[in-house]
Design an enzyme around this catalytic site. Structure first.
Site, PDB file in Angstrom:
ATOM      1  N   SER A   1       0.800  -1.221   0.000  1.00  0.00           N
ATOM      2  CA  SER A   1       0.000   0.000   0.000  1.00  0.00           C
ATOM      3  C   SER A   1       0.832   1.270   0.000  1.00  0.00           C
ATOM      4  O   SER A   1       0.373   2.302  -0.483  1.00  0.00           O
ATOM      5  CB  SER A   1      -0.964  -0.003   1.181  1.00  0.00           C
ATOM      6  OG  SER A   1      -0.260  -0.116   2.399  1.00  0.00           O
TER       7      SER A   1
ATOM      8  N   HIS B   1      -5.294  -3.072  -2.937  1.00  0.00           N
ATOM      9  CA  HIS B   1      -4.959  -2.140  -4.025  1.00  0.00           C
ATOM     10  C   HIS B   1      -4.839  -2.830  -5.385  1.00  0.00           C
ATOM     11  O   HIS B   1      -4.287  -2.255  -6.318  1.00  0.00           O
ATOM     12  CB  HIS B   1      -3.656  -1.404  -3.698  1.00  0.00           C
ATOM     13  CG  HIS B   1      -3.766  -0.599  -2.440  1.00  0.00           C
ATOM     14  ND1 HIS B   1      -4.320   0.662  -2.408  1.00  0.00           N
ATOM     15  CD2 HIS B   1      -3.459  -0.914  -1.158  1.00  0.00           C
ATOM     16  CE1 HIS B   1      -4.313   1.105  -1.156  1.00  0.00           C
ATOM     17  NE2 HIS B   1      -3.802   0.165  -0.381  1.00  0.00           N
TER      18      HIS B   1
ATOM     19  N   LYS C   1     -11.733   0.747  -2.018  1.00  0.00           N
ATOM     20  CA  LYS C   1     -10.717   1.401  -2.853  1.00  0.00           C
ATOM     21  C   LYS C   1     -11.209   1.456  -4.297  1.00  0.00           C
ATOM     22  O   LYS C   1     -12.081   2.260  -4.576  1.00  0.00           O
ATOM     23  CB  LYS C   1      -9.384   0.745  -2.608  1.00  0.00           C
ATOM     24  CG  LYS C   1      -8.933   1.199  -1.211  1.00  0.00           C
ATOM     25  CD  LYS C   1      -7.769   0.580  -0.572  1.00  0.00           C
ATOM     26  CE  LYS C   1      -7.627   1.199   0.821  1.00  0.00           C
ATOM     27  NZ  LYS C   1      -6.817   0.412   1.734  1.00  0.00           N
TER      28      LYS C   1
END
Ligand SMILES: *Cc1c(COP(=O)(O)O)cnc(C)c1O
Length: 378
Positions: A182, A210, A238
């Site tokens: 991250s 991610h 996200k």
């Protein structure tokens, strides 16, 4: 004797002196990438809403309709009365995107990790975690009471050394890694780790917060892996642009976690609007390949402009070192109209304070070139 208040004051002063005190800064998001902070409009390169889906008309509409028909809250844990029919659709979509038998949705990514890890290992078991994994994997590991050892970042050799030395002294063993790291944006060597996992009879859990929606044809960091990790967890907050967490795994693993992951059993289900919005967002992710690929293209453009190594994901770090310098660089970019947060210890190791840039499908190439020009002046 010091009062509780003086103890807290002293602790805050110590953090302040080390430039480690954090403050919540009011930031209004206007649309995907423009935000307002201190009365000033800034172009943000600090959001994880990589595809701008939090602002997408269809995603918002799905949430509005779910509120209209189902109300604002879930009313109870999923095991009581909170298991809304929408969950079945969301979980089958997640399993299909990831190519696993089953999926299970939790309240958030953080709740997923602190629920799943203690459900799988405990006293007498071993956890091997990459040095740079996300904080919530470590929190989950500590909650589990298993023995925790760390291997060097992305080093298969270091991991194998630990397995060789320690595996036989423990009953069960779990390897933890971020799929996409991250704060660094690099990717774990999943194929090599799965090979070791098989050889030493251990489970591999990858945190794909991610990766989903961006890499591997949308499936995330393990999308192109020869063999899927045993447990792929991630977040709906996200690239999916909403809120919630999930695991994708075998049906047996999911069946087991449903009964044993305490953060699922003892926490209220997501609001139906979050579930409905995530379904709408995943539908867009499945259909829109150019959208999925845009953040990485922009990250590459940025790195190219600055002569940085080619990024593997839509996260690009610029390591600065000292906390004060990273904060000053962030302030300077703010003056120039950009929001780029400085990331400091303990989020990153000491001496590696940095600017962390994230790229969104809503950014334009011209914006990225302007940002790079501004960075050259730092
Ligand atoms: C953001 C993040 C999480 C936490 O997910 P939330 O849904 O925000 O709780 C977990 N792991 C990684 C690597 C993350 O970046």
């Amino acid at each position: 004797m010091a009062t509780l208040d003086t103890i807290l004051r002293k602790k805050l002063e110590e953090l302040e002196a080390k430039h480690l005190r954090r403050n919540l800064q009011e930031t209004a998001r206007e649309d995907g990438v423009w935000v307002v902070r201190n009365g000033k409009r800034l172009l943000s390169f600090s959001c994880n809403d990589y595809l701008g889906l939090s602002q997408h008309h269809q995603v918002k509409q799905a949430a509005i309709e779910a509120i209209d028909t189902c109300g604002a809250g879930a009313g109870a844990s999923r095991l009581v009365t909170g298991n809304h029919p929408l969950y079945a659709r969301l979980e089958s979509m997640l399993a299909s995107i990831k190519g696993t038998e089953s999926a299970l949705v939790f309240g958030s990514g953080y709740l997923t990790n602190i629920g799943v890890i203690p459900a799988l290992v405990g006293k007498g078991d071993l956890i091997l975690a990459d040095k740079l994994v996300h904080a919530c994997l470590i929190d989950g590991a500590q909650l589990s009471s298993a023995t925790l050892k760390r291997f060097s970042h992305n080093s298969v050799e270091s991991l194998e050394k630990l397995l060789k030395t320690h595996r036989k002294s423990y009953q069960n063993c779990l390897i933890l890694t971020d799929g996409v790291f991250s704060m660094d944006g690099d990717i774990a060597p999943i194929d090599a780790m799965m090979k070791l996992a098989k050889q030493y009879d251990v489970w591999l859990l990858t945190d794909d917060a991610h990766g989903l929606g961006l890499l591997g044809g949308g499936a995330g960091s393990a999308g192109d892996a020869k063999q899927k990790p045993h447990i792929q967890m991630g977040t709906l907050s996200k690239a999916v642009g909403v809120y919630g967490g999930y695991v994708c795994a075998s049906k047996r693993m999911v069946d087991y976690l449903k009964t044993t992951a305490r953060s699922l059993v003892y926490s209220t289900a997501l609001p139906p609007a979050a579930v409905a919005a995530s379904i709408a967002a995943l539908e867009i992710i499945e259909e829109d390949k150019p959208l999925r690929e845009k953040p990485l293209e922009l990250a590459r453009l940025f790195a190219h402009e600055l002569g940085l190594p080619e990024p593997q994901s839509s996260i690009v770090p610029m390591i600065i070192g000292e906390e004060t310098k990273a904060l000053a660089a962030s302030k300077q970019l703010e003056v120039n109209g950009f929001l780029v947060s400085a990331i400091r210890p303990p989020t990153v190791p000491k001496g590696t304070a940095r600017l962390r840039f994230t790229f969104s499908a809503l950014h334009h190439a011209e914006d990225v070139v302007r940002l790079a020009a501004s960075c050259k002046e730092l």
